[in-house]
Write a protein that holds these residues in place. Structure first.
Motif, PDB file in Angstrom:
ATOM      1  N   ALA A 206       0.833  -1.120   0.030  1.00 32.63           N
ATOM      2  CA  ALA A 206       0.099   0.008  -0.049  1.00 32.63           C
ATOM      3  C   ALA A 206       0.989   1.323   0.074  1.00 32.63           C
ATOM      4  O   ALA A 206       0.674   2.181  -0.519  1.00 32.63           O
ATOM      5  CB  ALA A 206      -0.891   0.103   1.148  1.00 32.63           C
ATOM      6  N   ALA A 207       1.963   1.114   0.947  1.00 34.78           N
ATOM      7  CA  ALA A 207       2.812   2.464   0.696  1.00 34.78           C
ATOM      8  C   ALA A 207       3.486   2.775  -0.629  1.00 34.78           C
ATOM      9  O   ALA A 207       3.568   3.748  -0.957  1.00 34.78           O
ATOM     10  CB  ALA A 207       3.899   2.213   1.833  1.00 34.78           C
ATOM     11  N   TYR A 208       3.920   1.481  -1.037  1.00 34.89           N
ATOM     12  CA  TYR A 208       4.530   1.652  -2.455  1.00 34.89           C
ATOM     13  C   TYR A 208       3.728   2.204  -3.494  1.00 34.89           C
ATOM     14  O   TYR A 208       3.867   3.063  -4.273  1.00 34.89           O
ATOM     15  CB  TYR A 208       4.998   0.614  -2.989  1.00 34.89           C
ATOM     16  CG  TYR A 208       5.828   0.451  -4.102  1.00 34.89           C
ATOM     17  CD1 TYR A 208       7.198   1.103  -4.325  1.00 34.89           C
ATOM     18  CD2 TYR A 208       5.389   0.072  -5.231  1.00 34.89           C
ATOM     19  CE1 TYR A 208       8.062   0.923  -5.614  1.00 34.89           C
ATOM     20  CE2 TYR A 208       5.820   0.154  -6.715  1.00 34.89           C
ATOM     21  CZ  TYR A 208       7.208   0.688  -6.623  1.00 34.89           C
ATOM     22  OH  TYR A 208       7.783   0.695  -7.922  1.00 34.89           O
ATOM     23  N   ALA A 209       2.322   1.675  -3.712  1.00 33.17           N
ATOM     24  CA  ALA A 209       1.394   1.964  -4.345  1.00 33.17           C
ATOM     25  C   ALA A 209       0.779   3.651  -4.416  1.00 33.17           C
ATOM     26  O   ALA A 209       0.998   4.276  -5.361  1.00 33.17           O
ATOM     27  CB  ALA A 209       0.115   1.285  -4.238  1.00 33.17           C
ATOM     28  N   GLU A 210       1.084   3.796  -2.956  1.00 29.02           N
ATOM     29  CA  GLU A 210       0.509   5.395  -3.002  1.00 29.02           C
ATOM     30  C   GLU A 210       1.685   6.437  -3.216  1.00 29.02           C
ATOM     31  O   GLU A 210       1.505   7.515  -4.070  1.00 29.02           O
ATOM     32  CB  GLU A 210       0.348   5.582  -1.324  1.00 29.02           C
ATOM     33  CG  GLU A 210      -0.082   7.192  -0.922  1.00 29.02           C
ATOM     34  CD  GLU A 210      -0.351   7.227   0.486  1.00 29.02           C
ATOM     35  OE1 GLU A 210      -0.635   8.417   0.976  1.00 29.02           O
ATOM     36  OE2 GLU A 210      -0.185   6.335   0.975  1.00 29.02           O
TER      37      GLU A 210
END
Length: 480
Positions: A14-18
């Protein structure tokens, strides 16, 4: 992740996608940070000995065997040859084994086959050994290792020239292949499906394999760039005359044109036979071709996976049941267009369609109208594909008809039993009492009924005669 239908989906942290602005499925976890460090050296490197070649000269297309003896305390998982073009000691960085056709290693050697692109001199400079723990070690021939300053495990041979060989044969195929009657089995192939390319291929030297060269429809070669050769898993069935290609995942989706067929003969010559449309479009002259009327004849689309019935297939419905039948299809609801039952479009009032992916419920009132037996429900999608599921309608219990009526004669329906005043009076009496005449049990009418009546009359007569005999003496005494 690849699902059972062939859809490939990238699911990101999730952090990478954001951070990257990715609109995709995600998962939440602590930061996935790790470091790859140099691991411990192989404490038990392999030993190689008894390396030899089956011959110093091999013709294209012929079998070539490299023998060796390899030992490793941790076990030997695989062994691959390291080959170099030319017989020199100089390492030119082109020593790769993947550039050669090979049949796999055995416990004592390795089989190779060379095509016409490999004509020339070659040298076996080493073996790549992988043990059962995963350590991969390149073991070089000792004179080659010394000449190139390579440290590590080596093996020796009495004469390094024993590991030099030459692939012979004509670089020009004197018997080029012929290809005709090329066609495809379908214009649309779903992911997970198979496409057959039908073709007649002949070669005076024999045909070893045929594989398609696929590319973008209408592609025009750019002399300033290299077009990657599209390779897919395929098999060639010479007896049936077709190539079969599988498209396993959604990564294969797209439009393709057959630019050429690569034919490898048994003498080791590989020839590209181009479609006439591709050759004309790209100004290719002096090449082998096969005729097509139009490039569209050898163009096809690999489409999304076929939707499947994931729930409800094969279930049964009993007439009169309060609950209908529910089916789940993997296609999204916004792609669903209509529903067929036994090939006929079902009215929207006879079913409901809800999201998840697509859930279809056939209403009981509609199911009650279907004949007993097997039926097929079909979901039709916007892309023109359809997904089937089967179900069975079971009739009422024996003695019932559609509508819930028992299978017996209704009052007054028996044509052989005409109405009489006495019968009408009996029916009126039974109706007033809350019953119908059909509530009374009926005896089966058989051919024995007259015989039974005769027996009853005879028994009654006998009883009367016996009673008369008992009264006779009393009568005589009275008269006396």
């Amino acid at each position: 992740m690849t699902d059972s239908l062939g859809w490939v989906t990238d699911v990101y942290d999730a952090a990478y996608a954001e951070e990257k602005g990715l609109n995709s499925p995600t998962f939440a976890t602590s930061p996935l940070v790790y470091e790859v460090t140099e691991g411990p050296a192989d404490q038990n490197p392999p030993t190689v000995s008894s390396v030899s070649l089956s011959s110093r000269e091999v013709a294209t297309g012929a079998d070539f065997h490299i023998s060796w003896s390899v030992a490793d305390p941790d076990g030997v998982r695989s062994v691959s040859p390291i080959l170099q073009r030319g017989w020199e000691d100089k390492d030119d960085g082109c020593s790769v084994s993947s550039a050669y056709y090979h049949g796999g290693s055995s416990i004592d050697g390795f089989d190779l086959t060379f095509d016409s692109n490999r004509i020339g001199r070659h040298r076996l400079i080493g073996l790549s050994v992988t043990d059962d723990l995963g350590f991969e070690t390149d073991v070089y021939e000792s004179s080659y290792a010394r000449a190139n300053g390579i440290s590590g495990a080596t093996f020796s041979v009495a004469d390094p020239s024993e590991l030099c060989f030459e692939v012979t044969g004509s670089a020009i195929d004197r018997n080029p292949p012929t290809v005709s009657n090329v066609s495809i089995s379908a214009k649309r192939v779903p992911v997970g499906g198979l496409l057959r390319i039908y073709c007649n291929v002949g070669d005076a030297d024999g045909v070893k394999s045929v594989s398609p060269i696929l590319g973008d429809p209408g592609y025009v070669e750019d002399p300033n760039s290299v077009k990657a050769r599209k390779t897919l898993s395929c098999s060639y069935d010479a007896a049936r005359g077709y190539i079969e290609i599988e498209f396993p995942t959604s990564l294969s989706m797209g439009s393709f044109e057959i630019h050429a067929l690569a034919v490898l003969d048994k003498a080791g010559h590989e020839t590209f036979v181009y479609s006439s449309a591709y050759a004309e479009r790209n100004g290719k002259t002096g090449v082998r071709t096969f005729d097509v009327d139009d490039a569209e004849d050898v163009t096809f689309d690999v489409t999304a996976p076929l939707y499947a019935a994931t729930k409800g297939n094969g279930q049964a419905y009993a007439k009169g049941n309060e609950d209908g039948l529910t089916f789940r299809f993997s296609g999204p609801l916004d792609e669903f267009t209509r529903l067929l039952v036994d090939g006929n479009e079902a009215s929207a009032e006879n079913y409901t369609a809800t999201k998840g992916s697509t859930i279809i419920e056939l209403k009981p009132a509609y199911l009650d109208t279907l004949a007993a037996g097997g039926h097929t429900v079909t979901a039709v999608w916007k892309d023109g594909t359809a997904t089937d599921a089967s179900f069975t309608v079971e009739g009422k219990a024996q003695g019932e008809q559609a509508g819930g009526k028992t299978d017996v004669d209704s009052p007054g329906d028996n044509k052989s039993d005409p109405a009489t005043p006495e019968k009408d009076a009996d029916e009126a009496s039974t109706k007033r009492s809350g019953h119908t005449i059909t509530d009374e049990p009926k005896l089966a009418v058989t051919g024995d009924s007259a015989w039974m009546a005769s027996i009853a009359l005879a028994m009654a007569a006998t009883a009367c005669f016996a009673a008369a005999r008992r009264l006779e003496p009393k009568q005589h005494r009275h008269e006396q």
